[in-house]
Design an enzyme around this catalytic site. Sequence first.
Site, PDB file in Angstrom:
ATOM      1  N   GLU A   1      34.566  66.819 -16.821  1.00  0.00           N
ATOM      2  CA  GLU A   1      33.724  67.689 -17.665  1.00  0.00           C
ATOM      3  C   GLU A   1      33.064  66.755 -18.675  1.00  0.00           C
ATOM      4  O   GLU A   1      33.692  66.342 -19.650  1.00  0.00           O
ATOM      5  CB  GLU A   1      34.588  68.730 -18.397  1.00  0.00           C
ATOM      6  CG  GLU A   1      35.361  69.671 -17.486  1.00  0.00           C
ATOM      7  CD  GLU A   1      34.536  70.821 -16.937  1.00  0.00           C
ATOM      8  OE1 GLU A   1      33.308  70.860 -17.189  1.00  0.00           O
ATOM      9  OE2 GLU A   1      35.096  71.671 -16.249  1.00  0.00           O
TER      10      GLU A   1
ATOM     11  N   CYS B   1      29.236  70.176 -26.268  1.00  0.00           N
ATOM     12  CA  CYS B   1      28.655  69.607 -25.045  1.00  0.00           C
ATOM     13  C   CYS B   1      27.508  70.461 -24.534  1.00  0.00           C
ATOM     14  O   CYS B   1      26.596  69.946 -23.889  1.00  0.00           O
ATOM     15  CB  CYS B   1      29.729  69.437 -23.976  1.00  0.00           C
ATOM     16  SG  CYS B   1      30.626  70.960 -23.622  1.00  0.00           S
TER      17      CYS B   1
HETATM   18  P1  NAD Z   1      35.345  59.923 -24.930  1.00  0.00           P
HETATM   19  O1  NAD Z   1      34.920  59.768 -23.513  1.00  0.00           O
HETATM   20  O2  NAD Z   1      35.135  58.825 -25.867  1.00  0.00           O
HETATM   21  O3  NAD Z   1      36.919  60.258 -24.996  1.00  0.00           O
HETATM   22  C1  NAD Z   1      37.487  61.367 -24.335  1.00  0.00           C
HETATM   23  C2  NAD Z   1      38.968  61.105 -24.122  1.00  0.00           C
HETATM   24  O4  NAD Z   1      39.115  60.017 -23.201  1.00  0.00           O
HETATM   25  C3  NAD Z   1      39.730  60.684 -25.374  1.00  0.00           C
HETATM   26  O5  NAD Z   1      40.982  61.310 -25.356  1.00  0.00           O
HETATM   27  C4  NAD Z   1      39.855  59.173 -25.206  1.00  0.00           C
HETATM   28  O6  NAD Z   1      40.967  58.614 -25.880  1.00  0.00           O
HETATM   29  C5  NAD Z   1      40.038  59.070 -23.711  1.00  0.00           C
HETATM   30  N1  NAD Z   1      39.712  57.764 -23.127  1.00  0.00           N
HETATM   31  C6  NAD Z   1      38.928  56.771 -23.642  1.00  0.00           C
HETATM   32  N2  NAD Z   1      38.868  55.740 -22.777  1.00  0.00           N
HETATM   33  C7  NAD Z   1      39.593  56.096 -21.685  1.00  0.00           C
HETATM   34  C8  NAD Z   1      39.882  55.470 -20.444  1.00  0.00           C
HETATM   35  N3  NAD Z   1      39.408  54.270 -20.150  1.00  0.00           N
HETATM   36  N4  NAD Z   1      40.649  56.139 -19.544  1.00  0.00           N
HETATM   37  C9  NAD Z   1      41.104  57.371 -19.828  1.00  0.00           C
HETATM   38  N5  NAD Z   1      40.888  58.016 -20.982  1.00  0.00           N
HETATM   39  C10 NAD Z   1      40.125  57.375 -21.905  1.00  0.00           C
HETATM   40  O7  NAD Z   1      34.660  61.276 -25.424  1.00  0.00           O
HETATM   41  P2  NAD Z   1      34.687  61.880 -26.898  1.00  0.00           P
HETATM   42  O8  NAD Z   1      33.803  61.053 -27.762  1.00  0.00           O
HETATM   43  O9  NAD Z   1      36.092  62.132 -27.305  1.00  0.00           O
HETATM   44  O10 NAD Z   1      34.032  63.319 -26.655  1.00  0.00           O
HETATM   45  C11 NAD Z   1      32.661  63.553 -26.737  1.00  0.00           C
HETATM   46  C12 NAD Z   1      32.083  63.646 -25.337  1.00  0.00           C
HETATM   47  O11 NAD Z   1      32.750  64.647 -24.600  1.00  0.00           O
HETATM   48  C13 NAD Z   1      30.618  64.053 -25.348  1.00  0.00           C
HETATM   49  O12 NAD Z   1      29.918  63.291 -24.410  1.00  0.00           O
HETATM   50  C14 NAD Z   1      30.671  65.508 -24.907  1.00  0.00           C
HETATM   51  O13 NAD Z   1      29.490  65.981 -24.318  1.00  0.00           O
HETATM   52  C15 NAD Z   1      31.803  65.487 -23.955  1.00  0.00           C
HETATM   53  N6  NAD Z   1      32.337  66.837 -23.790  1.00  0.00           N
HETATM   54  C16 NAD Z   1      32.172  67.473 -22.592  1.00  0.00           C
HETATM   55  C17 NAD Z   1      32.625  68.779 -22.435  1.00  0.00           C
HETATM   56  C18 NAD Z   1      32.455  69.525 -21.135  1.00  0.00           C
HETATM   57  O14 NAD Z   1      33.144  70.529 -20.955  1.00  0.00           O
HETATM   58  N7  NAD Z   1      31.595  69.102 -20.231  1.00  0.00           N
HETATM   59  C19 NAD Z   1      33.248  69.412 -23.499  1.00  0.00           C
HETATM   60  C20 NAD Z   1      33.389  68.730 -24.694  1.00  0.00           C
HETATM   61  C21 NAD Z   1      32.946  67.441 -24.831  1.00  0.00           C
END
Ligand code: NAD
Length: 504
Positions: free
Chosen positions: A242, A276
Amino acid sequence: MSVTILSMASTLTEIECINPATGAVIGKIDNMGAAEVAEAVARARGAFAHWGSLSLVDRLDYVRSVRDGLVASTESLCELICDETGKIYNEALINEFLVTAELIDFYLKHAPRILGKHRADPGLLKNKKAYKTYSPLGVVGVISPWNYPYSLSLGPTITALVAGNTVVLKPSEITPLIAIESQKIFAREGYPDIFQVVTGDGGTGAALVTSGVDKICFTGSVATGKKVMASAAETLTPVILELGGKDAMVVAEDADLDRASNAATWGAFTNAGQTCIAVERVYAVAPVYDRFVEKVVAKTKSLVPGKDMGFMTFPPQMEIVKRHVADAVAKGATILTGGSSDGMFHEPTVLVDVDHSMDIMTEETFGPVLPIMKVTSLDEALEKANDSKYGLSASVFAGSSEVKKLASERLDAGSVCVNDCLVAFGVASLPFGGVKESGMGRSHGEEGLLEFSKVKSVVSDITGLKSDPQWFPNKLMSPTVIKKLMRFRYGKSIAQKVKGAIGS
Ligand code: NAD
């Protein structure tokens, strides 16, 4: 909230949790490594042996009591969400709490139907009974972001539990406290190991992906989603992704401009734009453009900081917002209102004179900025809306049914709202997810529950005969018989034959 990794205290480093509105430290978490993650997954695997064998009725009884426990703690949990994220109380209450309670309610009512045994059409094989059954996958790893730390952690967790899996959740290191507090309520209702929280940064998430879980449900950015998928591919661990969006709103000539401008303002600035499915760009057709912009600007100027819009959560995201606005202005955009920031508050900002050479129209901004572009026709609006690597959600405002139908069909996104925006996520019965780089797999609805289930196809003979016609020696199924059967079954329909005979 910002995060600082502290020096080694015991064997694990700690991460500070900071209230973005005040800068105060409100908690600390361990930055867990592969060993801690492996332990949690092993406990979850052990708990699965019992949980996965329970009847759905028993599982739903548990989920119902968890829902009651969460609802009873609404006040304290909402306050914690606000402290961690800087969002206003109503956003925590509606977009986190209510939305999650609705999702639980949907599964309490519909999981028995969705996960039940489903008869299937045996087609040609009239001598067989065919059906599908669903069973849990095992242990599910959930990785969640910071913008909706309650709903995006608990939504997938509860869905996976309903389907009979156990869960290890890695919440964002920016907002981990609400997951830790909520987990205590789950544990209080019994089965403590079916849902565990592991804390830490991206390294902890990466360790969860390679820990041997049976599926990963990842919500976060496109960049991290790609890493998760690449890593999961090593073990063929299935993933739900997502990811981000750049949702477009289209305003047609016959739109109700009051409703459209109210929606655009709310859709762009709720949760300080850190949604998002936020409205990240608008295409308004020329005949209504000026009036639409005027209304949006007036509404934006009337927003009260702290009442209508809260703080941004993550300092690096604030930098992205500022960079996108500066890039747009440098390329010719005009700021009609807003444009400045103070600490972690960014003014709600409306931009015009924008085009697709600017990051503000093509990259996810994830902040309170609304660029509005003038287009010559509905066709151009739809073309521009689809000119994106993202495809999470989109909206159209129009009067006529033809325009509404055309636009909802042509907009290339996982969900489309007509004369509305953002609400598709709140309809628990509808699948939610993206197309293109916005991700794959679905949460919510029937599809969301089945993402966490193994489907098994069962075909059962109903004749009790000693042999079937196609078995050796296969005498009854000569090529002549099969061809006749095929002509009978797949040949021209009777209507076509009659038409052919009368020559029309
Ligand atoms: P991010 O990708 O930086 O982090 C998301 C999660 O992934 C965190 O828990 C982080 O610690 C973890 N993570 C980081 N590196 C990783 C790796 N290499 N392997 C596994 N996990 C890892 O995202 P963010 O800044 O926390 O969130 C914002 C983003 O999320 C925006 O792009 C937003 O659009 C998206 N988002 C999407 C939805 C949806 O339903 N499509 C909903 C909410 C947010």
